[in-house]
Scaffold this motif. Sequence first.
Motif, PDB file in Angstrom:
ATOM      1  N   ASP A  84     112.434 -46.737  69.214  1.00 49.49           N
ATOM      2  CA  ASP A  84     113.884 -46.612  69.163  1.00 49.49           C
ATOM      3  C   ASP A  84     114.207 -45.238  68.606  1.00 49.49           C
ATOM      4  O   ASP A  84     114.099 -44.982  67.410  1.00 49.49           O
ATOM      5  CB  ASP A  84     114.447 -47.701  68.243  1.00 49.49           C
ATOM      6  N   GLU A  85     114.575 -44.317  69.482  1.00 48.46           N
ATOM      7  CA  GLU A  85     114.746 -42.933  69.036  1.00 48.46           C
ATOM      8  C   GLU A  85     116.041 -42.699  68.276  1.00 48.46           C
ATOM      9  O   GLU A  85     116.272 -41.634  67.747  1.00 48.46           O
ATOM     10  CB  GLU A  85     114.621 -41.992  70.227  1.00 48.46           C
ATOM     11  N   THR A  86     116.899 -43.689  68.229  1.00 45.95           N
ATOM     12  CA  THR A  86     118.162 -43.465  67.514  1.00 45.95           C
ATOM     13  C   THR A  86     117.948 -43.514  66.003  1.00 45.95           C
ATOM     14  O   THR A  86     118.785 -43.085  65.240  1.00 45.95           O
ATOM     15  CB  THR A  86     119.192 -44.539  67.876  1.00 45.95           C
ATOM     16  N   VAL A  88     115.795 -41.940  64.145  1.00 47.36           N
ATOM     17  CA  VAL A  88     114.962 -40.874  63.630  1.00 47.36           C
ATOM     18  C   VAL A  88     115.646 -40.080  62.531  1.00 47.36           C
ATOM     19  O   VAL A  88     116.710 -39.511  62.734  1.00 47.36           O
ATOM     20  CB  VAL A  88     114.607 -39.913  64.773  1.00 47.36           C
ATOM     21  N   SER A  90     116.535 -36.942  60.544  1.00 47.74           N
ATOM     22  CA  SER A  90     116.402 -35.553  60.970  1.00 47.74           C
ATOM     23  C   SER A  90     116.089 -34.612  59.819  1.00 47.74           C
ATOM     24  O   SER A  90     115.676 -33.498  60.029  1.00 47.74           O
ATOM     25  CB  SER A  90     117.674 -35.094  61.670  1.00 47.74           C
ATOM     26  N   GLN A 115     116.602 -27.722  68.466  1.00 50.09           N
ATOM     27  CA  GLN A 115     116.839 -27.835  67.036  1.00 50.09           C
ATOM     28  C   GLN A 115     116.085 -26.736  66.299  1.00 50.09           C
ATOM     29  O   GLN A 115     115.135 -26.146  66.828  1.00 50.09           O
ATOM     30  CB  GLN A 115     116.377 -29.210  66.540  1.00 50.09           C
ATOM     31  N   LYS A 162     108.750 -43.385  65.230  1.00 49.20           N
ATOM     32  CA  LYS A 162     110.087 -42.975  65.710  1.00 49.20           C
ATOM     33  C   LYS A 162     110.298 -41.479  65.489  1.00 49.20           C
ATOM     34  O   LYS A 162     110.814 -40.770  66.348  1.00 49.20           O
ATOM     35  CB  LYS A 162     111.168 -43.768  64.976  1.00 49.20           C
ATOM     36  N   VAL A 163     109.898 -41.045  64.311  1.00 53.08           N
ATOM     37  CA  VAL A 163     110.035 -39.616  64.004  1.00 53.08           C
ATOM     38  C   VAL A 163     109.221 -38.798  65.006  1.00 53.08           C
ATOM     39  O   VAL A 163     109.701 -37.823  65.585  1.00 53.08           O
ATOM     40  CB  VAL A 163     109.558 -39.337  62.552  1.00 53.08           C
ATOM     41  N   LYS A 165     108.083 -39.580  67.999  1.00 52.37           N
ATOM     42  CA  LYS A 165     108.549 -39.661  69.387  1.00 52.37           C
ATOM     43  C   LYS A 165     109.795 -38.831  69.657  1.00 52.37           C
ATOM     44  O   LYS A 165     110.106 -38.512  70.793  1.00 52.37           O
ATOM     45  CB  LYS A 165     108.811 -41.128  69.756  1.00 52.37           C
ATOM     46  N   ALA A 166     110.513 -38.502  68.585  1.00 49.39           N
ATOM     47  CA  ALA A 166     111.727 -37.700  68.770  1.00 49.39           C
ATOM     48  C   ALA A 166     111.447 -36.197  68.754  1.00 49.39           C
ATOM     49  O   ALA A 166     112.352 -35.396  68.982  1.00 49.39           O
ATOM     50  CB  ALA A 166     112.724 -38.038  67.660  1.00 49.39           C
ATOM     51  N   ARG A 214     110.118 -28.637  63.606  1.00 54.03           N
ATOM     52  CA  ARG A 214     111.462 -28.133  63.954  1.00 54.03           C
ATOM     53  C   ARG A 214     111.611 -26.634  63.713  1.00 54.03           C
ATOM     54  O   ARG A 214     112.686 -26.072  63.914  1.00 54.03           O
ATOM     55  CB  ARG A 214     112.533 -28.886  63.149  1.00 54.03           C
TER      56      ARG A 214
END
Length: 404
Positions: A84-86, A88, A90, A115, A162-163, A165-166, A214
Amino acid sequence: MEDRLVEQFGAFSLSRLPADKTTSIVRIDNPSASKQSTATSSEIGSEHTPATSVPSTSPSSPCNIGSTSTVPTADIALSPLDIDETAVPSNPPGVSEDETEESCCEVRETAGKGQGLFATRSIKAGTLVFKESPLINLSRQEEKSSKSIKAAFHALDRTQKKVYKALFDLQKGDVDPVVGIYYSNCYSTDAFAIEGSDDPLAHGGSCIGALASRINHSCVPNVCLFYVPPTDPDKPAEMHFYAFRPIAKGKEILSNYNKHMFNGTKKRQQIFLHQYGFTCSCEACVPPSAFWAKSDKRRGEMRKLIEELAGLEQEWEKHNASSPRPEIVRRPIAALVALESLLVKEKLIDRPLRNVYKSLAKWTVRAGEVPRTWLEKELAVTVLISGKGSRWSLTLDGELRRQA
Ligand SMILES: C[S@@+](CC[C@H](N)C(=O)[O-])C[C@H]1O[C@@H](n2cnc3c(N)ncnc32)[C@H](O)[C@@H]1O
């Protein structure tokens, strides 16, 4: 020759393992710094020996920075990821070593670079901008294997997955995303190898961090990686990023991805486009500025000096190692002092400069003189790029105390 030179003077970069379909390895290289042993003239910037070499890949595999080796593809076959990428986060917490001890950076959208990481307050040179444990940390052997990358991913907990995969995936669609993401963001740890360690993770390889991933590239970077290998099962590895120049509030935090910093703009641009898929727009790449106008000439001069130093080192090894002649060190020392000045003007004052001082100390010893001045300078740079309590700094400090 080119790769050898580049390795010597060490690019400091987000050395990546490229992943294309064929598949070759590229990492964000942090060549310069590793062992505390005496630098040879051919090691001025980096004692990094990449496991790979420049791949001839299509523009669709831009991550193929620097070096390659063939990666077996047979084991690339993962099941789709259930992420679930939502969810993550940031902005993992930043850690600073300066007086305030507050977080000093955050992830933001950039104009045109996806980013990026930005300073939320002014950052002094020598500040630990942030540190984090790698999401995945692989040995030299493991990093070549898609199977190992996927196994390490599957060992992550749900939030970490999740982190991961984003993160940015340069290879999108071409290879398994877990593998593509690794090769798009991992940093080489080869420069931080510890001789004699029992841990394969202390002998080079690569690692990927949530925040580290990033950081965008600049040919005039302001931070560099210092990798701390795991010391025991309860003390995992850490990625430390030090600001080696001051960074004003609001400015982007940038590292150097590759080993080609002594090439001119045109060549660097070609490499970035081909291997990473972007056109660099840093102050060394884009006209018109006073810095840009001089940058190519300075980098060309540095390249020539590095070539000359490599030849002088060979000469020394052939003819002088057993019967030192003090006069023989005059030219290498003059070349190294010229290199020091050019690096400072180009603002490349991290690992390459450290290795110049290391080499100056070495040639001074060859002349039968005490290298204290150069060791002090090397220590100053080492503290800037790794902190005063790092193993590098402590080793050098011990050396200086013994000489006192
Ligand atoms: C490790 S990621 C850096 C973070 C990435 N921008 C993101 O959104 O997660 C590397 C990728 O960022 C982009 N990038 C990094 N530095 C850049 C630069 N100087 N100019 C343009 N794009 C850049 C490229 O797409 C590159 O392959």
